[in-house]
Scaffold this active site. Structure first.
Site, PDB file in Angstrom:
ATOM      1  N   CYS A  54      16.194  44.311 -31.277  1.00 11.18           N
ATOM      2  CA  CYS A  54      16.129  43.083 -30.471  1.00 11.18           C
ATOM      3  C   CYS A  54      16.447  43.432 -29.008  1.00 11.18           C
ATOM      4  O   CYS A  54      17.411  44.166 -28.741  1.00 11.18           O
ATOM      5  CB  CYS A  54      17.132  42.066 -30.991  1.00 11.18           C
ATOM      6  SG  CYS A  54      17.218  40.610 -29.925  1.00 11.18           S
TER       7      CYS A  54
ATOM      8  N   HIS B 201      29.930  45.925 -38.416  1.00  7.71           N
ATOM      9  CA  HIS B 201      28.585  45.354 -38.273  1.00  7.71           C
ATOM     10  C   HIS B 201      27.629  46.435 -37.752  1.00  7.71           C
ATOM     11  O   HIS B 201      27.964  47.162 -36.813  1.00  7.71           O
ATOM     12  CB  HIS B 201      28.619  44.168 -37.308  1.00  7.71           C
ATOM     13  CG  HIS B 201      27.394  43.323 -37.379  1.00  7.71           C
ATOM     14  ND1 HIS B 201      26.206  43.718 -36.821  1.00  7.71           N
ATOM     15  CD2 HIS B 201      27.152  42.132 -37.969  1.00  7.71           C
ATOM     16  CE1 HIS B 201      25.288  42.789 -37.047  1.00  7.71           C
ATOM     17  NE2 HIS B 201      25.848  41.815 -37.740  1.00  7.71           N
TER      18      HIS B 201
ATOM     19  N   GLU C 123      25.083  46.352 -35.871  1.00  6.94           N
ATOM     20  CA  GLU C 123      24.785  46.275 -34.435  1.00  6.94           C
ATOM     21  C   GLU C 123      25.918  46.905 -33.614  1.00  6.94           C
ATOM     22  O   GLU C 123      25.672  47.671 -32.670  1.00  6.94           O
ATOM     23  CB  GLU C 123      24.605  44.810 -34.022  1.00  6.94           C
ATOM     24  CG  GLU C 123      24.312  44.673 -32.548  1.00  6.94           C
ATOM     25  CD  GLU C 123      24.594  43.283 -32.014  1.00  6.94           C
ATOM     26  OE1 GLU C 123      24.104  42.301 -32.605  1.00  6.94           O
ATOM     27  OE2 GLU C 123      25.305  43.186 -30.993  1.00  6.94           O
TER      28      GLU C 123
ATOM     29  N   THR D  12      26.317  40.972 -29.768  1.00 10.85           N
ATOM     30  CA  THR D  12      25.512  39.833 -29.292  1.00 10.85           C
ATOM     31  C   THR D  12      25.884  38.523 -29.985  1.00 10.85           C
ATOM     32  O   THR D  12      25.655  37.455 -29.432  1.00 10.85           O
ATOM     33  CB  THR D  12      24.017  40.094 -29.538  1.00 10.85           C
ATOM     34  OG1 THR D  12      23.829  40.336 -30.924  1.00 10.85           O
ATOM     35  CG2 THR D  12      23.512  41.263 -28.731  1.00 10.85           C
TER      36      THR D  12
ATOM     37  N   CYS E  75      24.237  36.773 -27.099  1.00 17.23           N
ATOM     38  CA  CYS E  75      22.955  36.083 -27.229  1.00 17.23           C
ATOM     39  C   CYS E  75      23.258  34.636 -27.633  1.00 17.23           C
ATOM     40  O   CYS E  75      24.182  34.384 -28.406  1.00 17.23           O
ATOM     41  CB  CYS E  75      22.134  36.805 -28.284  1.00 17.23           C
ATOM     42  SG  CYS E  75      21.088  35.784 -29.264  1.00 17.23           S
TER      43      CYS E  75
ATOM     44  N   SER F 255      24.658  37.981 -45.235  1.00 18.91           N
ATOM     45  CA  SER F 255      24.405  37.680 -43.820  1.00 18.91           C
ATOM     46  C   SER F 255      25.675  37.115 -43.185  1.00 18.91           C
ATOM     47  O   SER F 255      26.147  36.037 -43.545  1.00 18.91           O
ATOM     48  CB  SER F 255      23.260  36.665 -43.708  1.00 18.91           C
ATOM     49  OG  SER F 255      23.346  35.966 -42.489  1.00 18.91           O
TER      50      SER F 255
ATOM     51  N   ASN G 254      26.125  35.932 -40.177  1.00 18.89           N
ATOM     52  CA  ASN G 254      25.996  34.694 -39.397  1.00 18.89           C
ATOM     53  C   ASN G 254      25.821  33.480 -40.306  1.00 18.89           C
ATOM     54  O   ASN G 254      26.269  32.387 -39.978  1.00 18.89           O
ATOM     55  CB  ASN G 254      24.896  34.828 -38.326  1.00 18.89           C
ATOM     56  CG  ASN G 254      23.502  34.690 -38.880  1.00 18.89           C
ATOM     57  OD1 ASN G 254      23.010  33.588 -39.057  1.00 18.89           O
ATOM     58  ND2 ASN G 254      22.836  35.807 -39.160  1.00 18.89           N
TER      59      ASN G 254
ATOM     60  N   SER H  95      18.688  34.757 -40.143  1.00 18.97           N
ATOM     61  CA  SER H  95      17.842  35.662 -40.917  1.00 18.97           C
ATOM     62  C   SER H  95      17.254  34.963 -42.153  1.00 18.97           C
ATOM     63  O   SER H  95      16.887  35.616 -43.123  1.00 18.97           O
ATOM     64  CB  SER H  95      18.663  36.890 -41.344  1.00 18.97           C
ATOM     65  OG  SER H  95      19.874  36.473 -41.937  1.00 18.97           O
TER      66      SER H  95
HETATM   67  S1  SF4 Z   1      20.883  36.800 -32.954  1.00 17.58           S
HETATM   68 FE1  SF4 Z   1      20.232  37.153 -30.841  1.00 17.58          FE
HETATM   69  S2  SF4 Z   1      20.649  39.322 -30.523  1.00 17.58           S
HETATM   70 FE2  SF4 Z   1      20.677  39.025 -32.702  1.00 17.58          FE
HETATM   71  S3  SF4 Z   1      18.582  39.471 -33.354  1.00 17.58           S
HETATM   72 FE3  SF4 Z   1      18.702  37.275 -32.991  1.00 17.58          FE
HETATM   73  S4  SF4 Z   1      17.987  36.985 -30.879  1.00 17.58           S
HETATM   74 FE4  SF4 Z   1      18.527  39.151 -31.140  1.00 17.58          FE
END
Ligand code: SF4
Length: 283
Positions: A102, A130, A132, A168, A196, A224, A226, A267
């Site tokens: 991303c 994580h 990322e 992010t 983000c 996941s 989030n 996701s």
């Molecule tokens: S949450 Fe934000 S940083 Fe993460 S993949 Fe989605 S758009 Fe990209």
């Protein structure tokens, strides 16, 4: 006299104003689908959603956990990104590397690299485990320190030059709280707020909806982070159930509900959200 078993008033099913795939995930899946030739694999699951991973597999994009599992073909880097050594390894193995990192994650990675080159002790505000954050750490030449909590920040020792970046998906409030503790740790601090807005938008919309309904359904992979966070937040406002698919939805949960809210992690594919929505309307 017979006992009524059916609803007198139809239940209202409300979708959150912001839910499901974010920009980075949509982009990564589109890139993967464009390379569905039976010889392409993603490095790790493309997103934290088992149903989407299965669908891609059926279309011709597999998953490998390690580059050593591939002799040829295309390796697709998922939206969470990877460290620079993976690009190097792919080149050495003669693999075609397609980068679906991303752009927001890429910015965090390059920010960490820039801060290290500027002679700063880099701090990443985020979750240690994580993927990322691991990738941002790699771009800091493995020199960054990862701070998850305010206590971590309080315990951080003073240093001459500090550079701060964020995962992010950390919440803006949490980032500010952690940075506040770090301000006293160095006379020379650069803060690159690489957050983000996709996560914040989903969380705000979900909280707003959870305040208006009797039950919230939060859809997304149990792996996941989030989606799990969305479920935790909604549970602070009303009865909440975290499900992966429509098949997990139990009608008894909605027996007493006049209003049901639906949200989904960044996701979660649209088709799964649609199936849950449809099933709720049939109850
Ligand atoms: S949450 Fe934000 S940083 Fe993460 S993949 Fe989605 S758009 Fe990209």
């Amino acid at each position: 006299m017979s006992i009524p078993t059916e609803r007198v008033v139809a239940m209202e099913v409300i979708l959150s104003e912001c839910l499901g795939f974010c920009y980075g995930v949509k982009r990564a899946i589109k890139i993967a689908e464009e390379h569905a030739d039976g010889k392409s694999c993603t490095l790790g699951p493309i997103i934290h959603n088992p149903q989407m991973v299965e669908r891609l597999k059926a279309e011709g994009v597999g998953t490998v956990e390690d580059l050593s599992a591939m002799e040829e073909g295309t390796i697709i880097i998922r939206s969470h990104g990877v460290g620079p050594q993976i690009y190097q390894q792919a080149r050495e193995r003669g693999l075609n590397l397609v980068d679906a990192t991303c752009p927001h994650v890429k910015k965090a990675q390059l920010s960490a690299e820039e801060l290290v080159e500027d002679g700063r002790q880099v701090i990443i505000v985020g979750e240690k485990n994580h993927p990322e954050v691991k990738s941002i750490f790699e771009w800091s030449q493995k020199r960054a320190v990862i701070l998850e909590t305010e206590t971590d920040a309080q315990n951080f020792p003073p240093c001459a030059k500090l550079g701060i970046v964020s995962q992010t998906t950390v919440s803006g409030e949490n980032f500010v709280r952690i940075v506040a503790h770090l301000l006293a740790k160095s006379p020379d601090i650069r803060i690159l707020r690489t957050i983000c807005t996709a996560t914040d938008q989903r969380q705000k919309a979900a909280l707003e909806l959870a305040s208006k309904v009797d039950v919230m359904l939060v859809i997304g992979g149990r792996n996941s982070a989030n989606t799990t966070r969305l479920a935790q937040l909604c549970a602070e406002r009303c009865t909440t159930h975290h499900i992966e698919t429509a098949a997990e939805l139990k009608p008894v949960w909605l027996d007493e509900a006049d209003k049901v809210g639906i949200t989904a992690g960044a996701s979660t594919p649209d088709w799964i959200i649609g199936e849950v929505y449809k099933q709720c309307q049939m109850i």
